[in-house]
Design a protein around this motif. Structure first.
Motif, PDB file in Angstrom:
ATOM      1  N   UNK A  31      86.871  46.347  70.933  1.00  0.00           N
ATOM      2  CA  UNK A  31      85.907  45.464  71.586  1.00  0.00           C
ATOM      3  C   UNK A  31      85.090  46.196  72.644  1.00  0.00           C
ATOM      4  N   UNK A  32      85.535  47.399  73.040  1.00  0.00           N
ATOM      5  CA  UNK A  32      84.792  48.165  74.049  1.00  0.00           C
ATOM      6  C   UNK A  32      83.902  49.239  73.432  1.00  0.00           C
ATOM      7  N   UNK A  33      83.923  49.387  72.104  1.00  0.00           N
ATOM      8  CA  UNK A  33      83.141  50.433  71.452  1.00  0.00           C
ATOM      9  C   UNK A  33      81.658  50.064  71.481  1.00  0.00           C
ATOM     10  N   UNK A  34      80.805  50.885  72.120  1.00  0.00           N
ATOM     11  CA  UNK A  34      79.384  50.516  72.279  1.00  0.00           C
ATOM     12  C   UNK A  34      78.619  50.467  70.963  1.00  0.00           C
ATOM     13  N   UNK A  35      79.022  51.273  69.980  1.00  0.00           N
ATOM     14  CA  UNK A  35      78.317  51.271  68.703  1.00  0.00           C
ATOM     15  C   UNK A  35      78.616  49.999  67.916  1.00  0.00           C
ATOM     16  N   UNK A  36      79.853  49.552  67.972  1.00  0.00           N
ATOM     17  CA  UNK A  36      80.208  48.296  67.311  1.00  0.00           C
ATOM     18  C   UNK A  36      79.525  47.122  68.001  1.00  0.00           C
ATOM     19  N   UNK A  37      79.541  47.129  69.319  1.00  0.00           N
ATOM     20  CA  UNK A  37      78.904  46.034  70.079  1.00  0.00           C
ATOM     21  C   UNK A  37      77.423  45.934  69.748  1.00  0.00           C
ATOM     22  N   UNK A  38      76.727  47.082  69.742  1.00  0.00           N
ATOM     23  CA  UNK A  38      75.275  47.066  69.512  1.00  0.00           C
ATOM     24  C   UNK A  38      74.927  46.664  68.087  1.00  0.00           C
ATOM     25  N   UNK A  39      75.719  47.101  67.104  1.00  0.00           N
ATOM     26  CA  UNK A  39      75.412  46.733  65.723  1.00  0.00           C
ATOM     27  C   UNK A  39      75.702  45.254  65.457  1.00  0.00           C
ATOM     28  N   UNK A  40      76.809  44.766  65.962  1.00  0.00           N
ATOM     29  CA  UNK A  40      77.152  43.357  65.759  1.00  0.00           C
ATOM     30  C   UNK A  40      76.133  42.447  66.441  1.00  0.00           C
ATOM     31  N   UNK A  41      75.761  42.753  67.678  1.00  0.00           N
ATOM     32  CA  UNK A  41      74.789  41.920  68.388  1.00  0.00           C
ATOM     33  C   UNK A  41      73.401  42.029  67.772  1.00  0.00           C
ATOM     34  N   UNK A  42      73.049  43.223  67.262  1.00  0.00           N
ATOM     35  CA  UNK A  42      71.752  43.384  66.599  1.00  0.00           C
ATOM     36  C   UNK A  42      71.662  42.538  65.342  1.00  0.00           C
ATOM     37  N   UNK A  43      72.713  42.568  64.534  1.00  0.00           N
ATOM     38  CA  UNK A  43      72.759  41.728  63.343  1.00  0.00           C
ATOM     39  C   UNK A  43      72.695  40.247  63.710  1.00  0.00           C
ATOM     40  N   UNK A  44      73.498  39.865  64.698  1.00  0.00           N
ATOM     41  CA  UNK A  44      73.554  38.456  65.099  1.00  0.00           C
ATOM     42  C   UNK A  44      72.188  37.978  65.589  1.00  0.00           C
ATOM     43  N   UNK A  45      71.515  38.825  66.366  1.00  0.00           N
ATOM     44  CA  UNK A  45      70.183  38.474  66.881  1.00  0.00           C
ATOM     45  C   UNK A  45      69.213  38.235  65.726  1.00  0.00           C
ATOM     46  N   UNK A  46      69.264  39.123  64.735  1.00  0.00           N
ATOM     47  CA  UNK A  46      68.359  39.034  63.583  1.00  0.00           C
ATOM     48  C   UNK A  46      68.655  37.794  62.757  1.00  0.00           C
ATOM     49  N   UNK A  47      69.929  37.586  62.422  1.00  0.00           N
ATOM     50  CA  UNK A  47      70.317  36.448  61.586  1.00  0.00           C
ATOM     51  C   UNK A  47      69.997  35.122  62.264  1.00  0.00           C
ATOM     52  N   UNK A  48      70.107  35.098  63.607  1.00  0.00           N
ATOM     53  CA  UNK A  48      69.811  33.871  64.348  1.00  0.00           C
ATOM     54  C   UNK A  48      68.310  33.594  64.412  1.00  0.00           C
TER      55      UNK A  48
END
Length: 296
Positions: free
Chosen positions: A156-173
């Motif tokens: 949950x602290x990995x910056x690459x995972x955080x940025x990819x998950x939030x980027x996808x979520x932003x797009x899908x939303x």
């Protein structure tokens, strides 16, 4: 020749980073700071923005995502028996395991842009959005198996995972990216790749033999030969062409991520093993990447 010349400037930046780190008295703290800046700020900004504004066409990219995951998982499976095969200590085995399937995203996106332009960068960013969490899940799980750092805590602290998950979520939303935020992220993203390539070069180090030459050769063979060969076979089997085929083979042929060393060191594994894989793999990839791309 044209292919090699297109790739060359990216490796020149890597070589420049190597020379600057050894010939000028910047100090190791400077390069470690740059590495952290790229890993925790610049590259996450690039990934988030690329995914947040990308035109996601899953009918087109679904197959590519499946194939990218296929050769990545193949690398994991091929790397699993190395510890027992070469009778390695857990710290060495866990550190080297990740090097067989992790990839240097800085080099990947830089080469995608140099060789095939913005469409390839966009396609690579979408694939990386799935592949980065996948490889980090596997790497952290293996490293955490003998570490006092918890798997979920690292995840949950990995910056690459955080940025990819939030980027996808932003797009899908379907959320719009405000102009000022887009401009700010774009400025950060523009510096991510050159700074990342320089930090890759600065991180290269020549290590004395650690008695694990056979294991190192195995991991390098998996990363630089087996994975691109599998990807090329998948491209032929599914009759992929153009940018899709090129991006798939390019991502499969990348050397190990520089962050493999950071992750190994932070989680109590053998950092020297990862450093050797990064250095030798990056140097060899200067020849292997043009070779695999020329076969398309």
């Amino acid at each position: 020749m044209a292919l090699a010349l297109a790739i060359l400037p990216n490796f020149v930046l890597i070589a420049l980073g190597f020379l600057l780190s050894r010939r000028f008295d910047y100090g190791r703290d400077f390069w470690e700071g740059l590495e952290k800046l790229v890993y925790y700020v610049l590259f996450p900004a690039l990934l988030f923005r690329s995914l947040a504004v990308a035109q996601l066409d899953f009918s087109r990219t679904g197959l590519l995502l499946a194939l990218a995951c296929a050769f990545t998982v193949a690398g994991m499976l091929l790397a699993l028996p190395v510890g027992r095969l070469f009778k390695l200590e857990r710290a060495v085995s866990a550190s080297g395991f990740q090097c067989a399937f992790r990839f240097n995203t800085y080099i990947g996106l830089a080469l995608a842009g140099s060789l095939f332009g913005q469409p390839a960068v966009a396609a690579a960013a979408i694939l990386l959005g799935v592949m980065i969490p996948l490889v980090n899940l596997a790497a952290v799980a293996m490293l955490a198996s003998g570490s006092d750092r918890g798997f979920l805590r690292e995840l949950v602290r990995n910056p690459l995972i955080i940025s990819t998950v939030t980027g996808f979520a932003w797009n899908v939303a379907g959320l719009p990216l405000p102009a000022f935020a887009d401009h700010t992220l774009n400025l950060l993203a523009q510096t991510a790749l050159p700074a990342g390539l320089l930090s890759v070069g600065a991180a290269l180090r020549i290590e004395r033999g650690d008695g694990h030459a056979g294991a190192h050769a195995y991991w390098l063979t998996v990363k630089l030969v087996a994975l691109p060969l599998i990807a090329l076979g998948l491209v032929r089997a599914f009759a992929l062409t153009g940018v899709d085929a090129a991006v798939l083979v390019l991502l499969a042929s990348l050397p190990t991520a520089s962050s493999a060393y950071i992750l190994a060191a932070r989680m109590g594994a053998d950092g020297r093993t990862a450093a050797t894989q990064i250095t030798v793999g990056t140097l060899l990839s200067m020849a292997t990447i043009p070779f695999w791309m020329a076969l398309l």
